[in-house]
Design a protein around this motif. Sequence first.
Motif, PDB file in Angstrom:
ATOM      1  N   ILE A  13       0.875  -1.173   0.000  1.00 12.20           N
ATOM      2  CA  ILE A  13       0.000   0.000   0.000  1.00 12.20           C
ATOM      3  C   ILE A  13       0.912   1.222   0.000  1.00 12.20           C
ATOM      4  CG2 ILE A  13      -0.230   0.010   2.526  1.00 12.20           C
ATOM      5  CD1 ILE A  13      -3.107   1.096   2.083  1.00 12.20           C
ATOM      6  N   MET A  14       0.579   2.184  -0.842  1.00 15.07           N
ATOM      7  CA  MET A  14       1.374   3.403  -0.936  1.00 15.07           C
ATOM      8  C   MET A  14       0.427   4.599  -0.927  1.00 15.07           C
ATOM      9  SD  MET A  14       4.278   2.410  -3.749  1.00 15.07           S
ATOM     10  CE  MET A  14       5.559   3.473  -3.085  1.00 15.07           C
ATOM     11  N   PRO A  57       3.995   2.865   4.058  1.00 21.44           N
ATOM     12  CA  PRO A  57       4.207   2.731   5.493  1.00 21.44           C
ATOM     13  C   PRO A  57       4.596   1.298   5.887  1.00 21.44           C
ATOM     14  CG  PRO A  57       1.870   2.765   5.024  1.00 21.44           C
ATOM     15  CD  PRO A  57       2.582   2.997   3.718  1.00 21.44           C
ATOM     16  N   ILE A  58       4.452   0.356   4.979  1.00 19.15           N
ATOM     17  CA  ILE A  58       4.765  -1.050   5.253  1.00 19.15           C
ATOM     18  C   ILE A  58       6.241  -1.330   5.006  1.00 19.15           C
ATOM     19  CG2 ILE A  58       4.184  -3.442   4.702  1.00 19.15           C
ATOM     20  CD1 ILE A  58       1.815  -1.795   5.871  1.00 19.15           C
ATOM     21  N   THR A  59       6.739  -0.952   3.832  1.00 16.92           N
ATOM     22  CA  THR A  59       8.125  -1.259   3.462  1.00 16.92           C
ATOM     23  C   THR A  59       9.073  -0.065   3.601  1.00 16.92           C
ATOM     24  OG1 THR A  59       7.765  -0.652   1.143  1.00 16.92           O
ATOM     25  CG2 THR A  59       7.323  -2.960   1.767  1.00 16.92           C
ATOM     26  N   GLY A  60       8.515   1.144   3.662  1.00 14.45           N
ATOM     27  CA  GLY A  60       9.345   2.334   3.692  1.00 14.45           C
ATOM     28  C   GLY A  60       9.832   2.747   2.313  1.00 14.45           C
ATOM     29  N   HIS A  61       9.346   2.074   1.275  1.00  7.93           N
ATOM     30  CA  HIS A  61       9.735   2.411  -0.098  1.00  7.93           C
ATOM     31  C   HIS A  61       9.134   3.768  -0.477  1.00  7.93           C
ATOM     32  CE1 HIS A  61       9.228   2.179  -4.582  1.00  7.93           C
ATOM     33  NE2 HIS A  61      10.519   1.987  -4.443  1.00  7.93           N
ATOM     34  N   ALA A  62       9.896   4.558  -1.209  1.00  8.28           N
ATOM     35  CA  ALA A  62       9.418   5.858  -1.679  1.00  8.28           C
ATOM     36  C   ALA A  62       9.777   6.019  -3.151  1.00  8.28           C
ATOM     37  CB  ALA A  62      10.039   6.979  -0.863  1.00  8.28           C
ATOM     38  N   PHE A  63       8.903   6.684  -3.872  1.00  8.32           N
ATOM     39  CA  PHE A  63       9.131   6.981  -5.277  1.00  8.32           C
ATOM     40  C   PHE A  63       8.830   8.456  -5.489  1.00  8.32           C
ATOM     41  CE2 PHE A  63       7.399   7.379  -9.637  1.00  8.32           C
ATOM     42  CZ  PHE A  63       8.525   6.966 -10.344  1.00  8.32           C
ATOM     43  N   TYR A  64       9.788   9.196  -6.060  1.00  7.30           N
ATOM     44  CA  TYR A  64       9.656  10.632  -6.282  1.00  7.30           C
ATOM     45  C   TYR A  64       9.742  10.940  -7.763  1.00  7.30           C
ATOM     46  CZ  TYR A  64      11.064  10.795  -1.364  1.00  7.30           C
ATOM     47  OH  TYR A  64      11.150  10.605  -0.022  1.00  7.30           O
ATOM     48  N   TRP A  65       9.079  12.033  -8.125  1.00  2.00           N
ATOM     49  CA  TRP A  65       9.123  12.503  -9.507  1.00  2.00           C
ATOM     50  C   TRP A  65       8.951  14.008  -9.493  1.00  2.00           C
ATOM     51  CZ3 TRP A  65       5.628  11.931 -14.248  1.00  2.00           C
ATOM     52  CH2 TRP A  65       6.321  11.369 -15.317  1.00  2.00           C
ATOM     53  N   GLU A  66       9.799  14.724 -10.202  1.00  3.25           N
ATOM     54  CA  GLU A  66       9.725  16.183 -10.242  1.00  3.25           C
ATOM     55  C   GLU A  66       9.189  16.639 -11.594  1.00  3.25           C
ATOM     56  OE1 GLU A  66      12.931  19.628 -10.592  1.00  3.25           O
ATOM     57  OE2 GLU A  66      13.229  18.382  -8.793  1.00  3.25           O
ATOM     58  N   THR A  67       8.239  17.594 -11.556  1.00  9.30           N
ATOM     59  CA  THR A  67       7.661  18.126 -12.791  1.00  9.30           C
ATOM     60  C   THR A  67       7.463  19.642 -12.664  1.00  9.30           C
ATOM     61  OG1 THR A  67       5.360  17.780 -12.066  1.00  9.30           O
ATOM     62  CG2 THR A  67       6.416  15.979 -13.283  1.00  9.30           C
ATOM     63  N   GLU A 123      -5.852  14.996   6.134  1.00  9.31           N
ATOM     64  CA  GLU A 123      -5.265  14.350   7.318  1.00  9.31           C
ATOM     65  C   GLU A 123      -5.250  12.828   7.210  1.00  9.31           C
ATOM     66  OE1 GLU A 123      -9.663  14.727   8.021  1.00  9.31           O
ATOM     67  OE2 GLU A 123      -8.121  16.069   7.258  1.00  9.31           O
ATOM     68  N   LEU A 124      -6.017  12.276   6.277  1.00 11.20           N
ATOM     69  CA  LEU A 124      -6.023  10.823   6.070  1.00 11.20           C
ATOM     70  C   LEU A 124      -4.918  10.359   5.132  1.00 11.20           C
ATOM     71  CD1 LEU A 124      -9.858  10.120   5.758  1.00 11.20           C
ATOM     72  CD2 LEU A 124      -8.368   9.792   7.741  1.00 11.20           C
ATOM     73  N   ASN A 125      -4.175  11.292   4.563  1.00 13.36           N
ATOM     74  CA  ASN A 125      -3.111  10.941   3.631  1.00 13.36           C
ATOM     75  C   ASN A 125      -1.747  11.224   4.273  1.00 13.36           C
ATOM     76  OD1 ASN A 125      -1.397  10.454   1.526  1.00 13.36           O
ATOM     77  ND2 ASN A 125      -2.530  11.687   0.045  1.00 13.36           N
ATOM     78  N   PRO A 126      -1.037  10.175   4.741  1.00 19.56           N
ATOM     79  CA  PRO A 126       0.251  10.389   5.392  1.00 19.56           C
ATOM     80  C   PRO A 126       1.313  11.014   4.492  1.00 19.56           C
ATOM     81  CG  PRO A 126      -0.427   8.080   5.563  1.00 19.56           C
ATOM     82  CD  PRO A 126      -1.447   8.784   4.739  1.00 19.56           C
ATOM     83  N   ALA A 127       1.100  11.005   3.169  1.00 22.33           N
ATOM     84  CA  ALA A 127       2.058  11.657   2.272  1.00 22.33           C
ATOM     85  C   ALA A 127       2.146  13.149   2.582  1.00 22.33           C
ATOM     86  CB  ALA A 127       1.668  11.431   0.815  1.00 22.33           C
ATOM     87  N   ASP A 161      15.418   7.699   4.495  1.00 21.16           N
ATOM     88  CA  ASP A 161      15.546   6.263   4.290  1.00 21.16           C
ATOM     89  C   ASP A 161      14.226   5.580   4.654  1.00 21.16           C
ATOM     90  OD1 ASP A 161      15.510   6.366   7.050  1.00 21.16           O
ATOM     91  OD2 ASP A 161      17.557   5.657   7.316  1.00 21.16           O
ATOM     92  N   ALA A 162      14.184   4.273   4.529  1.00 27.08           N
ATOM     93  CA  ALA A 162      12.956   3.511   4.785  1.00 27.08           C
ATOM     94  C   ALA A 162      12.458   3.709   6.217  1.00 27.08           C
ATOM     95  CB  ALA A 162      13.190   2.032   4.498  1.00 27.08           C
ATOM     96  N   LYS A 163      13.367   3.800   7.149  1.00 23.42           N
ATOM     97  CA  LYS A 163      12.984   3.973   8.561  1.00 23.42           C
ATOM     98  C   LYS A 163      12.243   5.302   8.766  1.00 23.42           C
ATOM     99  CE  LYS A 163      14.980   3.887  13.180  1.00 23.42           C
ATOM    100  NZ  LYS A 163      16.212   3.786  13.964  1.00 23.42           N
ATOM    101  N   ILE A 164      12.736   6.360   8.151  1.00 26.32           N
ATOM    102  CA  ILE A 164      12.082   7.666   8.274  1.00 26.32           C
ATOM    103  C   ILE A 164      10.716   7.650   7.583  1.00 26.32           C
ATOM    104  CG2 ILE A 164      12.197  10.095   7.557  1.00 26.32           C
ATOM    105  CD1 ILE A 164      15.220   9.973   8.118  1.00 26.32           C
ATOM    106  N   ILE A 165      10.642   7.060   6.390  1.00 25.18           N
ATOM    107  CA  ILE A 165       9.358   6.975   5.683  1.00 25.18           C
ATOM    108  C   ILE A 165       8.333   6.223   6.533  1.00 25.18           C
ATOM    109  CG2 ILE A 165       8.172   5.988   3.664  1.00 25.18           C
ATOM    110  CD1 ILE A 165       9.839   8.384   2.908  1.00 25.18           C
ATOM    111  N   LYS A 166       8.728   5.095   7.102  1.00 22.74           N
ATOM    112  CA  LYS A 166       7.811   4.321   7.947  1.00 22.74           C
ATOM    113  C   LYS A 166       7.377   5.114   9.170  1.00 22.74           C
ATOM    114  CE  LYS A 166       9.533  -0.343   7.064  1.00 22.74           C
ATOM    115  NZ  LYS A 166      10.152  -1.485   7.745  1.00 22.74           N
ATOM    116  N   SER A 167       8.306   5.845   9.780  1.00 21.01           N
ATOM    117  CA  SER A 167       7.959   6.588  10.990  1.00 21.01           C
ATOM    118  C   SER A 167       6.992   7.734  10.691  1.00 21.01           C
ATOM    119  CB  SER A 167       9.218   7.115  11.686  1.00 21.01           C
ATOM    120  OG  SER A 167       9.794   8.179  10.955  1.00 21.01           O
TER     121      SER A 167
END
Length: 184
Positions: A13-14, A57-67, A123-127, A161-167
């Motif tokens: 889930i992302m 929030p499960i794996t800490g994976h992040a994907f970014y894109w700049e436009t 507030e329901l979107n942790p992003a 890193d993944a730890k910060i994303i998860k936190s």
Amino acid sequence: MRLNKDKYDSIDIMFQDEARFRLMTHQKRTLTARGVQAKVYYQHSYKYVWLWGSFSPITGHAFYWETPIVNNAIFESYLKELSQQNPREYKILVIDNAGFYACKNIEIPENIYLLNIPPYSPELNPAEKVWQWMKDRIAMKFFESIEDLQNRITETIQLMDAKIIKSITGYELYTKPFIEKIQI
């Protein structure tokens, strides 16, 4: 929910959102001695870049894109690029109700499922919290050019890193049911 093991090795889930980063100095509170007024360099500019991001929030994976802008075509391209990151992973992508998401004509990759949060509930979107974390590290800074701002954004992303994303994104509201109910 069961996963087609012939097509996918995992499910995640992302949370997706986009944020605008401007050359305009973001003011914050400062602490000074009584009677001393803080001196802050301020720039008022309307130049900006958009940063798109999806965070797990499960794996800490992040994907970014700049436009430079946001629209339906860019959203569709973003989804295509995201789907190619670990293509054997099925992604449940939680999105808000931005106007350009409403387009019914976009092609959604096979390994992505879009799930909308209710309207007017950021507030329901942790992003949103990820953007706040990033903007806190850019606040009170003066950037000479868009390139300087982009370099600072890149440096800030490298800190995450993944730890910060998860936190930041690990709301138990989402993680507990996901971990308990998803069978792979």
